[in-house]
Design a protein around this motif. Structure first.
Motif, mmCIF file in Angstrom:
data_model
loop_
_atom_site.group_PDB
_atom_site.id
_atom_site.type_symbol
_atom_site.label_atom_id
_atom_site.label_comp_id
_atom_site.label_asym_id
_atom_site.label_seq_id
_atom_site.Cartn_x
_atom_site.Cartn_y
_atom_site.Cartn_z
ATOM 1 N N UNK A 154 -7.210 39.167 28.288
ATOM 2 C CA UNK A 154 -8.281 40.080 27.868
ATOM 3 C C UNK A 154 -8.052 40.594 26.452
ATOM 4 N N UNK A 155 -6.805 40.916 26.131
ATOM 5 C CA UNK A 155 -6.498 41.399 24.790
ATOM 6 C C UNK A 155 -6.746 40.305 23.757
ATOM 7 N N UNK A 156 -6.394 39.073 24.078
ATOM 8 C CA UNK A 156 -6.632 37.968 23.149
ATOM 9 C C UNK A 156 -8.134 37.740 22.941
ATOM 10 N N UNK A 157 -8.910 37.812 24.016
ATOM 11 C CA UNK A 157 -10.366 37.633 23.903
ATOM 12 C C UNK A 157 -10.958 38.730 23.017
ATOM 13 N N UNK A 158 -10.523 39.976 23.232
ATOM 14 C CA UNK A 158 -11.009 41.071 22.389
ATOM 15 C C UNK A 158 -10.614 40.865 20.928
ATOM 16 N N UNK A 159 -9.381 40.484 20.698
ATOM 17 C CA UNK A 159 -8.902 40.253 19.335
ATOM 18 C C UNK A 159 -9.669 39.117 18.674
ATOM 19 N N UNK A 160 -9.931 38.057 19.411
ATOM 20 C CA UNK A 160 -10.681 36.925 18.881
ATOM 21 C C UNK A 160 -12.100 37.353 18.501
ATOM 22 N N UNK A 161 -12.764 38.083 19.390
ATOM 23 C CA UNK A 161 -14.144 38.508 19.111
ATOM 24 C C UNK A 161 -14.215 39.444 17.912
ATOM 25 N N UNK A 162 -13.325 40.402 17.831
ATOM 26 C CA UNK A 162 -13.331 41.337 16.706
ATOM 27 C C UNK A 162 -13.040 40.617 15.398
ATOM 28 N N UNK A 163 -12.055 39.737 15.417
ATOM 29 C CA UNK A 163 -11.682 39.013 14.202
ATOM 30 C C UNK A 163 -12.797 38.086 13.750
ATOM 31 N N UNK A 194 4.108 33.277 29.417
ATOM 32 C CA UNK A 194 2.812 33.776 28.964
ATOM 33 C C UNK A 194 2.908 34.445 27.593
ATOM 34 N N UNK A 195 4.035 35.078 27.310
ATOM 35 C CA UNK A 195 4.214 35.701 25.998
ATOM 36 C C UNK A 195 4.253 34.628 24.914
ATOM 37 N N UNK A 248 -2.492 30.470 16.201
ATOM 38 C CA UNK A 248 -3.628 29.567 15.978
ATOM 39 C C UNK A 248 -4.851 30.332 15.479
ATOM 40 N N UNK A 249 -5.056 31.547 15.956
ATOM 41 C CA UNK A 249 -6.164 32.365 15.463
ATOM 42 C C UNK A 249 -5.984 32.675 13.976
ATOM 43 N N UNK A 281 5.340 39.289 32.563
ATOM 44 C CA UNK A 281 4.237 40.092 32.049
ATOM 45 C C UNK A 281 3.014 39.810 32.917
ATOM 46 N N UNK A 282 2.128 40.789 33.000
ATOM 47 C CA UNK A 282 0.886 40.620 33.748
ATOM 48 C C UNK A 282 -0.089 39.881 32.835
ATOM 49 N N UNK A 283 -0.261 38.587 33.057
ATOM 50 C CA UNK A 283 -0.966 37.732 32.108
ATOM 51 C C UNK A 283 -2.453 38.047 31.928
ATOM 52 N N UNK A 284 -3.190 38.573 32.946
ATOM 53 C CA UNK A 284 -4.608 38.855 32.686
ATOM 54 C C UNK A 284 -4.835 39.881 31.564
ATOM 55 N N UNK A 285 -3.904 40.808 31.388
ATOM 56 C CA UNK A 285 -4.029 41.771 30.286
ATOM 57 C C UNK A 285 -3.913 41.044 28.949
ATOM 58 N N UNK A 286 -2.990 40.105 28.856
ATOM 59 C CA UNK A 286 -2.840 39.331 27.613
ATOM 60 C C UNK A 286 -4.093 38.517 27.318
#
Length: 187
Positions: free
Chosen positions: A151-160, A65-66, A75-76, A144-149
């Protein structure tokens, strides 16, 4: 400089067999890249299929997952560079905006990408291949607990993307040709 000091040369000044092999492989690779340039739709279909194979592999193996998160961030970054202009309008002086051509052979280009489509495709495909190779090594399978990753990616994508869209609106540029006004020649 003595004999054999340059990289890839043997003692007698001739290229080594290994250097000649990798030079030839590089030439063949570049030749295939050059041949694929006009076929942008097929290139992207191949990349999407490769990404699907990668995602299926990660899903079946339930790991890496990492690596997938790093691939998503990469890719972002490529996508943001693809959407951004080569010359950032926020860095220009107010009186020094885009100018019209001053010479007969000078072409007016209102939007030039920071990352061209071909380099975007090539880098994205290389990233997927490298991520796929990483899935063959357990050292990259960090628990790693993948749901946190996710959610963090979705937040990062939206902010960016929000910041990028605000930049596009503020400086009035559209990175896509779809929807732009075209003028036909009157002949």
């Amino acid at each position: 400089m003595s004999e054999g000091d340059s990289v890839g040369e043997s003692i007698h000044g001739k290229p080594s067999v290994v250097a000649a092999f990798f030079t030839r492989v590089g030439q063949v690779y570049q030749s295939w890249l050059d041949k694929s340039t006009p076929f942008y739709a097929m290139r992207w279909v191949g990349t999407v299929l490769l990404a699907a194979v990668y995602m299926i592999r990660v899903y079946i193996l339930q790991g890496w997952y990492i690596v997938t998160y790093a691939l998503g961030i990469y890719h972002l970054n490529l996508f943001i560079a693809f959407l951004s202009p080569k010359v950032d309008p926020s860095m220009l002086d107010e009186d020094e905006g885009p100018s019209l051509p001053t010479k007969q052979n000078e072409e007016f280009r209102p939007f030039i990408r920071r990352l061209p489509e071909f380099k975007f495709w090539h880098s994205a495909t290389k990233g997927i291949v490298i991520a796929m190779i990483c899935t063959f090594f357990d050292a990259f399978n960090v628990p790693v607990f993948w749901p946190i990753l996710v959610m963090y990616f979705i937040m990062l994508f939206c902010i960016t993307m929000k910041r990028q869209i605000k930049h596009m609106v503020k400086y009035r540029y559209l990175p896509f040709t779809h929807g732009k006004r075209t003028y036909k020649e009157e002949t």
